[in-house]
Write a protein that holds these residues in place. Structure first.
Motif, PDB file in Angstrom:
ATOM      1  N   ARG A 150     -30.703  29.875  27.811  1.00 38.27           N
ATOM      2  CA  ARG A 150     -29.890  29.332  26.720  1.00 38.27           C
ATOM      3  C   ARG A 150     -29.379  30.474  25.861  1.00 38.27           C
ATOM      4  O   ARG A 150     -30.128  31.418  25.581  1.00 38.27           O
ATOM      5  N   LEU A 151     -28.131  30.383  25.461  1.00 39.88           N
ATOM      6  CA  LEU A 151     -27.495  31.459  24.691  1.00 39.88           C
ATOM      7  C   LEU A 151     -27.038  30.931  23.342  1.00 39.88           C
ATOM      8  O   LEU A 151     -26.489  29.828  23.256  1.00 39.88           O
ATOM      9  N   LEU A 152     -27.253  31.724  22.305  1.00 38.22           N
ATOM     10  CA  LEU A 152     -26.712  31.372  20.990  1.00 38.22           C
ATOM     11  C   LEU A 152     -26.198  32.640  20.324  1.00 38.22           C
ATOM     12  O   LEU A 152     -26.941  33.611  20.173  1.00 38.22           O
ATOM     13  N   THR A 153     -24.937  32.623  19.953  1.00 37.15           N
ATOM     14  CA  THR A 153     -24.405  33.700  19.121  1.00 37.15           C
ATOM     15  C   THR A 153     -24.374  33.158  17.699  1.00 37.15           C
ATOM     16  O   THR A 153     -23.580  32.270  17.383  1.00 37.15           O
ATOM     17  N   PRO A 154     -25.289  33.647  16.845  1.00 38.06           N
ATOM     18  CA  PRO A 154     -25.439  33.061  15.508  1.00 38.06           C
ATOM     19  C   PRO A 154     -24.164  33.162  14.686  1.00 38.06           C
ATOM     20  O   PRO A 154     -23.328  34.040  14.928  1.00 38.06           O
ATOM     21  N   VAL A 210     -33.085  39.150  21.533  1.00 41.01           N
ATOM     22  CA  VAL A 210     -31.649  39.286  21.282  1.00 41.01           C
ATOM     23  C   VAL A 210     -31.068  40.408  22.139  1.00 41.01           C
ATOM     24  O   VAL A 210     -31.659  41.477  22.274  1.00 41.01           O
ATOM     25  N   LEU A 211     -29.901  40.126  22.738  1.00 36.76           N
ATOM     26  CA  LEU A 211     -29.184  41.096  23.565  1.00 36.76           C
ATOM     27  C   LEU A 211     -28.536  42.169  22.690  1.00 36.76           C
ATOM     28  O   LEU A 211     -28.309  41.955  21.489  1.00 36.76           O
ATOM     29  N   GLY A 212     -28.149  43.274  23.318  1.00 43.34           N
ATOM     30  CA  GLY A 212     -27.502  44.370  22.594  1.00 43.34           C
ATOM     31  C   GLY A 212     -26.156  44.009  21.996  1.00 43.34           C
ATOM     32  O   GLY A 212     -25.654  44.730  21.143  1.00 43.34           O
ATOM     33  N   ASN A 213     -25.576  42.875  22.416  1.00 47.29           N
ATOM     34  CA  ASN A 213     -24.290  42.463  21.847  1.00 47.29           C
ATOM     35  C   ASN A 213     -24.445  41.385  20.775  1.00 47.29           C
ATOM     36  O   ASN A 213     -23.465  40.828  20.309  1.00 47.29           O
ATOM     37  N   GLY A 214     -25.680  41.063  20.394  1.00 43.43           N
ATOM     38  CA  GLY A 214     -25.897  40.142  19.286  1.00 43.43           C
ATOM     39  C   GLY A 214     -26.112  38.701  19.681  1.00 43.43           C
ATOM     40  O   GLY A 214     -26.375  37.861  18.823  1.00 43.43           O
ATOM     41  N   THR A 215     -26.026  38.370  20.953  1.00 50.36           N
ATOM     42  CA  THR A 215     -26.300  37.001  21.404  1.00 50.36           C
ATOM     43  C   THR A 215     -27.800  36.858  21.681  1.00 50.36           C
ATOM     44  O   THR A 215     -28.409  37.739  22.294  1.00 50.36           O
ATOM     45  N   TRP A 216     -28.365  35.744  21.200  1.00 49.84           N
ATOM     46  CA  TRP A 216     -29.801  35.485  21.421  1.00 49.84           C
ATOM     47  C   TRP A 216     -29.995  34.721  22.721  1.00 49.84           C
ATOM     48  O   TRP A 216     -29.162  33.890  23.102  1.00 49.84           O
ATOM     49  N   PHE A 220     -34.141  40.205  35.162  1.00 47.89           N
ATOM     50  CA  PHE A 220     -33.369  40.710  34.027  1.00 47.89           C
ATOM     51  C   PHE A 220     -32.201  39.794  33.704  1.00 47.89           C
ATOM     52  O   PHE A 220     -31.710  39.069  34.564  1.00 47.89           O
ATOM     53  N   PHE A 221     -31.751  39.834  32.445  1.00 49.62           N
ATOM     54  CA  PHE A 221     -30.498  39.198  32.053  1.00 49.62           C
ATOM     55  C   PHE A 221     -29.678  40.212  31.276  1.00 49.62           C
ATOM     56  O   PHE A 221     -30.187  40.764  30.301  1.00 49.62           O
ATOM     57  N   PRO A 222     -28.418  40.464  31.625  1.00 48.28           N
ATOM     58  CA  PRO A 222     -27.751  40.014  32.843  1.00 48.28           C
ATOM     59  C   PRO A 222     -28.527  40.487  34.079  1.00 48.28           C
ATOM     60  O   PRO A 222     -29.181  41.520  34.029  1.00 48.28           O
ATOM     61  N   THR A 223     -28.386  39.735  35.174  1.00 48.40           N
ATOM     62  CA  THR A 223     -29.245  39.972  36.339  1.00 48.40           C
ATOM     63  C   THR A 223     -29.066  41.371  36.925  1.00 48.40           C
ATOM     64  O   THR A 223     -27.977  41.941  36.909  1.00 48.40           O
ATOM     65  N   LYS A 227     -22.595  46.585  22.642  1.00 52.00           N
ATOM     66  CA  LYS A 227     -22.359  46.065  23.994  1.00 52.00           C
ATOM     67  C   LYS A 227     -23.614  46.252  24.830  1.00 52.00           C
ATOM     68  O   LYS A 227     -24.442  47.127  24.537  1.00 52.00           O
ATOM     69  N   ILE A 228     -23.698  45.462  25.895  1.00 49.17           N
ATOM     70  CA  ILE A 228     -24.787  45.636  26.847  1.00 49.17           C
ATOM     71  C   ILE A 228     -24.328  46.713  27.817  1.00 49.17           C
ATOM     72  O   ILE A 228     -23.502  46.472  28.696  1.00 49.17           O
ATOM     73  N   GLU A 229     -24.801  47.911  27.615  1.00 46.11           N
ATOM     74  CA  GLU A 229     -24.370  49.054  28.429  1.00 46.11           C
ATOM     75  C   GLU A 229     -25.294  50.233  28.128  1.00 46.11           C
ATOM     76  O   GLU A 229     -26.014  50.224  27.136  1.00 46.11           O
TER      77      GLU A 229
HETATM   78  C1  LIG Z   1     -23.172  39.029  25.248  1.00 44.67           C
HETATM   79  O1  LIG Z   1     -23.335  39.169  26.621  1.00 44.67           O
HETATM   80  C2  LIG Z   1     -23.674  37.955  27.289  1.00 44.67           C
HETATM   81  C3  LIG Z   1     -23.937  38.306  28.738  1.00 44.67           C
HETATM   82  O2  LIG Z   1     -22.862  38.924  29.313  1.00 44.67           O
HETATM   83  C4  LIG Z   1     -22.548  36.961  27.115  1.00 44.67           C
HETATM   84  O3  LIG Z   1     -22.902  35.763  27.719  1.00 44.67           O
HETATM   85  C5  LIG Z   1     -22.313  36.740  25.625  1.00 44.67           C
HETATM   86  O4  LIG Z   1     -21.212  35.899  25.429  1.00 44.67           O
HETATM   87  C6  LIG Z   1     -22.034  38.067  24.949  1.00 44.67           C
HETATM   88  N1  LIG Z   1     -21.970  37.870  23.504  1.00 44.67           N
HETATM   89  C7  LIG Z   1     -21.001  38.370  22.767  1.00 44.67           C
HETATM   90  C8  LIG Z   1     -21.088  38.123  21.298  1.00 44.67           C
HETATM   91  O5  LIG Z   1     -20.071  39.008  23.235  1.00 44.67           O
END
Ligand SMILES: *[C@@H]1O[C@H](CO)[C@@H](O)[C@H](O)[C@H]1NC(C)=O
Ligand SMILES: *[C@@H]1O[C@H](CO)[C@@H](O)[C@H](O)[C@H]1NC(C)=O
Ligand SMILES: *[C@@H]1O[C@H](CO)[C@@H](O)[C@H](O)[C@H]1NC(C)=O
Ligand SMILES: *[C@@H]1O[C@H](CO)[C@@H](O)[C@H](O)[C@H]1NC(C)=O
Ligand SMILES: *[C@@H]1O[C@H](CO)[C@@H](O)[C@H](O)[C@H]1NC(C)=O
Ligand SMILES: *[C@@H]1O[C@H](CO)[C@@H](O)[C@H](O)[C@H]1NC(C)=O
Ligand SMILES: [Cu+2]
Length: 644
Positions: free
Chosen positions: A155-159, A114-120, A214-217, A583-585
């Motif tokens: 593949r991205l999923l925001t639950p 899972v990314l730092g912004n909550g999207t898997w 890496f993602f984001p690249t 956030k991803i930062e």
């Molecule tokens: C999280 O960041 C990714 C990559 O930038 C993006 O695709 C996704 O929509 C973002 N998720 C949220 C919940 O903002």
């Protein structure tokens, strides 16, 4: 929170300051409603079947307090979506209802985190297939399974709780990766490591992808020497971000520390006794990071198979008769590069899955005594399975117990469902463990003659604490900073089981449950927050004074997690929280404030318990000082945001 980080003028700087000060202060103080009690009673130490999943749970993870997401490989699951078999679904806890989802491309043996912004993220997979797992005529969809090539897919999923979310494909692709490992980093981005291009039981030079990206690249893929030199057992390399900021990578018999900022690998010792990566598939887990161990990471590896590199592809290797290993070893990689032998497993196991429980103990379940992960059409396979002799009884490891007594099976009863290759498990917020999957078959395979079918039966395992009255602490925050001002959690007499002295061992823990696949839970982690207490003997209530996250996101990365308060070994129900900025930062780091000294305020002599006559007052830290610290912390946040 959608303010722009780049600030064009002083005016907007001021505006943003106000906004951030408000958001910052309000955000820091947003508390969650106290957790309640589990919705039902459990079979303590045992398993309960709760239903049949829509897709076989090759991969799964908890996305929200009530939703578990399942991801399968493409196969002929009876559940259909958009005119083709489904290979993803959503399970609603409590009601045990389900929804088919569309993972779009073939997610066969993908990795996730899972990314730092909550999207898997779910990365990689296999080419398009048709019946029997055979390559499809078209790699772009169509055909009976309508599954485009998934090898480059991100593949991205925001639950979501409302049943409306689904998988989407990132417009950016990864390199072709089948069996990659994903680990979330300090800035909430994800490193994607290794894999092969075409699949198979083990890897080989013709299709190896010994690189990471890496993602984001962050640019082109980078070569990893450890992956280059550990063929053929270098798939799903076992990887953990360490508190030092280095990555521990264990592949085949080798071990390194990777400084991913400088792309330098430092070799550590070879792992003793057994191969731990897929297809040997040991149980592996980073043990709890606590104030008592100074947030020093120790990784536990148990089981696997003692197989030399040349043996994997030898015609004499009759896999399902090969005994698994019972060996357990630990490594404390930020301290030294030498493995330490630990208590052996009660039963030898391959495909052993480790699940971190909120009380600090570790559950080991699933897997078998013979063979390895993987499957094929070999004459000696059990059906197609390369694993055999399932171990149905779980075992519990206590990292705090004395050497020689860390493992226990006392009070634990066996499951009725063999869980071999492609099974998975995860902790749930109520402290039970969801277990599903097992499918050592190229395609949907069921029937009375099939020993190890495509498994849909889904179970819950109930640890010893499940039916106990759970603490219902109030004051739990919704989001946490790295360092910064502490907060208070209140426990009443019931939460303290009628004895204020229980506050002395109470702990507040944050758990990332991780992404479960192939006996790994990628990103699984347990961090105990620093805390002290003020207990009131007079009425058996207490306040826990709790620090924010340690001021180092490598100890626990930003993103969603669950928080539990554990009293007397009994965890509250876990509440969903956000770690870091969301956030991803690069995460703001605040200086940690010190906590008040621990104390139990004695009841005045002569007063009866429960009376409200004045107790001796506690000596407290200066409130003004706290406000100054809070204000400075906000300024630090503002500055670090505006510099980005
Ligand atoms: C999280 O960041 C990714 C990559 O930038 C993006 O695709 C996704 O929509 C973002 N998720 C949220 C919940 O903002
Ligand atoms: C393996 O067996 C399955 C079913 O038994 C069959 O459909 C498939 O084509 C076989 N695969 C290969 C590579 O022979
Ligand atoms: C704990 O770890 C920190 C950071 O690694 C280190 O600076 C400190 O000296 C350690 N403290 C103890 C008591 O080991
Ligand atoms: C390495 O560190 C571990 C954990 O602190 C310790 O038990 C072990 O003795 C150390 N080994 C060596 C060779 O220093
Ligand atoms: C927490 O409790 C302590 C002592 O009971 C008090 O001094 C402090 O102000 C409280 N902190 C917050 C953030 O409420
Ligand atoms: C318990 O006693 C303490 C000390 O007398 C008091 O401050 C606190 O409010 C009491 N709590 C409850 C729930 O009565
Ligand atoms: Cu697999």
């Amino acid at each position: 929170m959608g303010f722009t980080p780049r600030l064009p003028s002083l005016f907007s700087l001021y505006d943003s300051f106000l906004l951030l000060a408000l958001v910052g202060l309000a955000g820091a103080q947003t508390t969650l409603s106290p957790p309640g009690q589990p919705s039902h009673q459990g079979v303590i130490g045992g398993f309960e079947l709760i239903g049949s999943s829509y897709v076989s749970a090759q991969q799964l993870f908890v996305g929200t307090p009530n939703k578990v997401y399942f991801v399968d490989k493409v196969e002929n699951n009876p559940t259909k979506i958009n005119g083709h078999p489904a290979w993803a679904s959503e399970w609603t806890l409590g009601t045990n209802s389900q929804r088919a989802m569309d993972a779009i491309t073939n997610s066969f043996c993908a990795g996730g985190n899972v990314l730092g912004n909550g999207t898997w993220l779910n990365v990689g997979g296999n080419q398009a297939v048709t019946f029997g797992g055979q390559p499809a005529a078209s790699q772009n969809g169509g055909g009976p399974y309508d599954d485009p090539d998934g090898r480059n897919s991100i593949r991205l999923l925001t639950p979501c709780e409302d049943g409306t979310c689904d998988w989407s494909l990132s417009p950016t692709q990864s390199e072709q990766r089948w069996y990659p490992t994903l680990e979330t980093l300090e800035d909430g981005s994800i490193i994607i490591i290794g894999g092969c291009r075409n699949g198979g039981y083990v890897n080989d030079a013709s299709q190896d992808n010994p690189t990471y990206e890496f993602f984001p690249t962050k640019g082109a893929s980078i070569i990893s020497p450890i992956l280059q030199r550990t063929l053929p057992a270098n798939l799903f390399p076992l990887t953990w971000l360490l508190p030092s900021g280095k990555l521990l990578i264990q592949s085949n018999w080798a071990t390194v520390l990777l400084d991913y900022h400088k792309n330098i690998e430092t070799p550590l010792d070879n792992i003793p006794d057994a191969v731990r990566v897929y297809p040997a598939s040991a149980g592996t887990i980073m043990l709890p990071l606590t104030p008592a161990n100074n947030y020093t990471a120790t990784v536990l590896f148990c089981g696997g198979s003692n197989v030399q590199p040349a043996t994997w592809t030898s015609p004499n290797f009759i896999v399902p008769t090969y005994p698994a290993s019972a060996s357990c070893v630990t490594l404390t990689p930020d301290v030294n590069g030498s493995y330490v032998k630990d208590d052996a497993l009660p039963d030898a196991r391959t495909m052993a899955n480790f699940i971190q429980l909120p009380d600090g103990k570790v559950l080991n379940l699933n897997g078998g005594k013979l063979g390895t992960a993987g499957y094929g059409n070999n004459s000696w396979a059990i059906g197609h399975s390369y694993g055999d002799s399932p171990v149905l009884t779980p075992a519990i490891y206590d990292p705090d117990a004395a050497r020689g007594s860390r493992w226990s099976t006392a009070g634990l009863t066996a499951s009725t469902v063999p869980r071999l290759y492609h099974s998975s498990a995860t902790l749930l917020p109520d402290g039970s463990v969801l277990v599903s999957g097992s499918n050592p078959n190229p395609d949907y395979t069921v029937g009375p003659k099939v020993k190890y079918p495509t498994e849909y039966r889904t179970e819950l395992f109930y640890p010893s604490y499940f039916n106990k009255r759970r603490p219902q602490p109030s004051g739990i925050l919704a989001s946490y900073t790295y360092g910064g001002p502490p907060f208070n959690i209140s426990l009443d007499a019931q939460d303290l089981f009628g004895d204020v002295n229980n506050v002395k061992t109470a702990k507040v823990v944050i758990i990332r449950f991780g992404f479960s696949t192939h006996s790994m839970n990628m990103g699984q982690r347990y961090v105990q927050l620093e805390s002290t207490y003020t207990g009131y003997q007079q009425n058996n209530t207490a306040t826990l004074h709790v620090a924010q996250l340690p001021p180092n996101p490598a100890i626990i990365v930003p993103g969603p997690a669950f928080i539990f308060v554990v009293v007397n070994g009994i965890p509250s129900i876990g509440l969903p929280v956000m770690l870091g900025s969301g956030k991803i930062e690069k995460q703001p780091i605040l200086s940690p404030a010190s906590l008040p000294a621990a104390s139990i305020v004695e009841a005045p002599t002569g007063s009866s318990s429960g009376s409200h006559s004045a107790a001796r007052p506690v000596v407290q830290g200066s409130g003004t000082l706290r406000w100054i610290v809070a204000l400075c912390s906000t300024l630090v946040v503002v500055l670090s945001f505006s510099l980005w």
